[in-house]
Scaffold this active site. Structure first.
Site, short mmCIF file in Angstrom:
data_model
loop_
_atom_site.label_atom_id
_atom_site.label_comp_id
_atom_site.label_asym_id
_atom_site.label_seq_id
_atom_site.Cartn_x
_atom_site.Cartn_y
_atom_site.Cartn_z
N HIS A 43 33.45 40.95 38.32
CA HIS A 43 34.83 40.85 37.58
C HIS A 43 35.12 40.71 36.24
O HIS A 43 35.71 39.98 35.50
CB HIS A 43 35.44 39.56 38.42
CG HIS A 43 35.53 39.56 39.69
ND1 HIS A 43 35.75 38.41 40.37
CD2 HIS A 43 35.47 40.42 40.59
CE1 HIS A 43 35.81 38.38 41.58
NE2 HIS A 43 35.58 40.04 41.78
C1 FAD Z 1 30.18 45.50 43.62
C2 FAD Z 1 31.73 45.36 43.45
C3 FAD Z 1 32.47 44.23 44.33
C4 FAD Z 1 33.65 43.95 43.91
N1 FAD Z 1 34.46 43.25 45.00
C5 FAD Z 1 35.66 43.10 44.95
C6 FAD Z 1 36.44 42.49 45.93
O1 FAD Z 1 36.05 42.39 46.91
N2 FAD Z 1 37.88 42.30 45.59
C7 FAD Z 1 38.45 42.50 44.41
O2 FAD Z 1 39.58 42.36 44.08
N3 FAD Z 1 37.66 43.12 43.36
C8 FAD Z 1 36.40 43.46 43.54
N4 FAD Z 1 35.78 43.81 42.36
C9 FAD Z 1 36.20 44.05 41.09
C10 FAD Z 1 37.34 45.23 41.06
O3 FAD Z 1 36.95 46.18 41.98
C11 FAD Z 1 37.53 45.62 39.63
O4 FAD Z 1 37.92 44.45 38.80
C12 FAD Z 1 38.62 46.60 39.67
O5 FAD Z 1 38.35 47.79 40.22
C13 FAD Z 1 38.62 47.26 38.10
O6 FAD Z 1 39.47 48.31 37.85
P1 FAD Z 1 39.76 49.28 36.73
O7 FAD Z 1 40.84 50.12 36.66
O8 FAD Z 1 39.88 48.16 35.66
O9 FAD Z 1 38.29 50.06 36.58
P2 FAD Z 1 37.52 50.92 37.46
O10 FAD Z 1 38.01 50.67 38.94
O11 FAD Z 1 35.82 50.43 37.17
O12 FAD Z 1 37.64 52.24 37.14
C14 FAD Z 1 37.14 52.81 35.83
C15 FAD Z 1 36.95 54.28 35.90
O13 FAD Z 1 36.88 54.90 34.71
C16 FAD Z 1 35.90 55.75 34.95
N5 FAD Z 1 35.42 56.40 33.36
C17 FAD Z 1 34.62 55.17 32.63
N6 FAD Z 1 34.34 55.70 31.49
C18 FAD Z 1 34.65 57.20 31.39
C19 FAD Z 1 34.60 58.07 30.40
N7 FAD Z 1 34.07 58.10 29.32
N8 FAD Z 1 35.22 59.40 30.99
C20 FAD Z 1 35.82 59.48 32.05
N9 FAD Z 1 35.93 58.64 33.08
C21 FAD Z 1 35.33 57.37 32.92
C22 FAD Z 1 34.86 55.41 35.75
O14 FAD Z 1 33.92 56.10 36.43
C23 FAD Z 1 35.74 54.61 36.82
O15 FAD Z 1 36.13 55.63 37.85
C24 FAD Z 1 34.27 44.28 42.65
C25 FAD Z 1 33.72 45.33 41.94
C26 FAD Z 1 32.52 45.74 42.18
C27 FAD Z 1 31.78 46.41 41.20
#
Ligand code: FAD
Length: 533
Positions: free
Chosen positions: A469
């Site tokens: 997280h």
């Molecule tokens: C193994 C795991 C289990 C989890 N379990 C849970 C759960 O059960 N419940 C829950 O609520 N949360 C859970 N989480 C946490 C939750 O999923 C994340 O907090 C949330 O998805 C984050 O969203 P975000 O949009 O910030 O980032 P992300 O969903 O990580 O999205 C970022 C995106 O940007 C892309 N990106 C990054 N850099 C670049 C670049 N330079 N150029 C182009 N694209 C790029 C990445 O590839 C990715 O697709 C878990 C996370 C993980 C890893």
């Protein structure tokens, strides 16, 4: 090099990016581009809920980061999976749907994120969700009550919780968040329901939304003090795009600060040390990192648990057949089945520990592979909800393919060390209930039975692990000295640039971070569209 124009360019098709792509492209006169470094999420083990364990370390879907080793974790470095695939982490996460607690968001507001208090965000959650057992709700995020399919062992945990004096709840996401119950999950018809399923895929039918896969954003481009577009690499070629209105970073809590730093927006000393021209000294970019650390203890069970099915080949075959025929059964249910929020001590003002009971025990191979035990077992896990330690994400080099240094600074405060002991004590108390003792054949090592508080803390340092997280590395606040973005998610002092993802949280929420991230993006889209006039 080809160059194209869009109104909004979104970096990352993760939890937040998918929401933005949908909401911003609702207006057909706006041209929206989403650039995602990863590829398709149309994979069997992404869709099957139990595939979580298979994807956990798959480099085809995962950035696979590692933190620096931490003295406070007895010299351990931690593996930090992050989704690099359409849907981002929502395509590889454990699917638990947890809104967080009211005070988490009131604290956001108090930290300078005006307008992000509980009353405001609660309305956004309601707009976003469809609860499987409350058909009157109507948003795109499917929140499934899977209690009828959870492993029966979970009922022993709930009975033990009541014996220990905790309340049990039908749904920990409603007005009352204190108590334990079956987790709700982003699962629909037996399949993962990621942010891509909820938001991106339906929007891709629109002519004004473009998605580029395997498109790795290298840096932002500027026109004076304004972010005017960006440069990305795809299939060995370099491309530039122009953002007529805004560039929106939704690259997640590791990559959003990394991209800002690579683009000359960050702590001046850090940028200079890596030979990067300082465009704007923003000392908080990459700072303030918060994450949840959980400690787990495993037990051998005298009753059947998931091990009896998934720990054996014949059981796996039967479960696979059932899944193919009915989309139900053990493969259709995430491993995090039951838990919730409790107070660790009488003086706690709010629930301060999140608990999990998973009806399975396992070993992790030296290669990081999870292997279920053949004999029945279960796991109890506890994580302090609101750690006070803050770490950092800092580039190590000026090259976009080099992973940044991740320093969580775990257990840096006395409050966090005390919380670690209190969380461990709850697990001990639960393990001592007559209910759990009657279904337990013994503790797997290490056992809490012989530990005093010092030993509990040492064990936490030895084994506590991230629950994935990371947040707060581009946090909202009032000015550049205490934050990176303002309450409208605009980067301080830079026009045409916002950060919308988990990095924008002022403080970590009490529970899992996917629901708050999607909620944040939904409200961010409202703000972006308001500002567009
Ligand atoms: C193994 C795991 C289990 C989890 N379990 C849970 C759960 O059960 N419940 C829950 O609520 N949360 C859970 N989480 C946490 C939750 O999923 C994340 O907090 C949330 O998805 C984050 O969203 P975000 O949009 O910030 O980032 P992300 O969903 O990580 O999205 C970022 C995106 O940007 C892309 N990106 C990054 N850099 C670049 C670049 N330079 N150029 C182009 N694209 C790029 C990445 O590839 C990715 O697709 C878990 C996370 C993980 C890893």
């Amino acid at each position: 090099m080809k160059s194209k124009d869009y109104d909004y360019v979104i970096v990352g098709a993760g939890s937040a990016g998918c929401v933005l792509a949908n909401r911003l492209s609702e207006n057909p006169s706006l041209r929206v581009l989403v650039l995602e470094a990863g590829g398709s999420d149309r994979r069997f083990w992404v869709k099957v809920p139990v595939g979580y364990a298979v994807n956990y370390a798959n480099p085809a879907l995962n950035w696979g980061y590692h933190t620096d080793a931490e003295d406070t974790l007895n010299g351990r470095a931690s593996y930090w999976p992050r989704g690099r695939v359409i849907g981002g982490c929502s395509s590889i996460n454990a699917m638990a749907y947890v809104r967080g607690q009211a005070h988490d968001f009131d604290d956001w507001s108090a930290a300078g994120a005006a307008g992000w208090d509980w009353a405001a965000v609660r309305a956004a959650y309601a707009r976003m969700e469809t609860q499987s057992d409350r058909p009157q709700s109507g948003g795109p995020v499917w929140v499934q009550n899977l209690s009828d399919q959870m492993n029966p062992f979970s009922h022993h945990f709930l009975a033990a919780a009541r014996e220990a004096g905790y309340r049990t709840l039908d749904d920990i996401n409603q007005e009352q968040t204190e108590g334990l119950g079956f987790y709700r999950s982003n699962v629909r018809n037996g399949m993962r329901w990621s942010a891509a399923d909820a938001f991106l895929r339906p929007a891709l039918k629109r002519q004004n939304l473009t998605l580029e896969e395997h498109a790795h954003v290298v840096r932002l481009d500027f026109d004076g003090a304004r972010a005017s577009g960006l440069t990305y690499e795809q299939g060995g070629q370099t491309h530039r795009v122009v953002a007529r209105k805004e560039v929106i970073l939704s690259a997640g809590a590791i990559n959003s600060p990394q991209l800002l730093q690579l683009s000359g927006l960050g702590p001046a000393d850090l940028l200079k040390s890596q030979g990067i021209e300082v465009r704007q000294d923003l000392p908080q970019v990459g700072e303030g990192l918060q994450d949840h650390l959980a400690v787990s203890y495993q037990f051998r069970a005298s009753q059947k648990t998931l091990n009896a099915i998934l720990g054996r080949r014949t059981g796996r075959l039967a479960a696979g057949l059932r899944y193919i025929l009915t989309r139900r059964g053990p493969l259709a249910v995430p491993v995090n089945q039951v838990g919730g929020f409790v107070r660790s001590h009488a003086a706690a003002a709010v629930p301060d520990v999140q608990l999990f009971c998973n009806p399975a025990s396992y070993e992790v191979t030296p290669e990081g592979k999870i292997e279920l035990d053949r004999d029945p077992g279960y796991l109890l896990s506890a994580q302090p909800c609101r750690p006070t330690s803050r770490g950092s994400v800092r580039i190590r080099t000026g090259h976009h393919m080099d992973a940044p240094a991740i320093r969580p600074n775990s257990l840096a405060t006395e409050a966090d060390r005390t919380a670690a002991i209190r969380a461990s004590r709850i697990l001990f108390a639960l393990s001592q209930t007559s209910t759990l003792r009657s279904v337990t054949a013994g503790a797997k090592l290490p056992s809490l039975d012989t530990m005093d508080e010092a030993a509990m803390l040492d064990e936490f340092r030895n084994r506590a692990s991230t629950v994935y997280h990371p947040t707060c590395t581009c946090r909202m606040g009032q000015g550049a000295q205490d934050s990176v973005i303002d309450a409208r998610l605009k980067v301080h002092g830079v026009a045409g640039l916002r950060v919308v993802d988990a990095s924008a949280f002022p403080n970590i929420t009490s529970g899992n971070t996917n629901a708050p991230t999607m909620m944040l993006a939904l409200r961010a889209a409202d703000l972006i569209l308001q500002d567009a006039g």
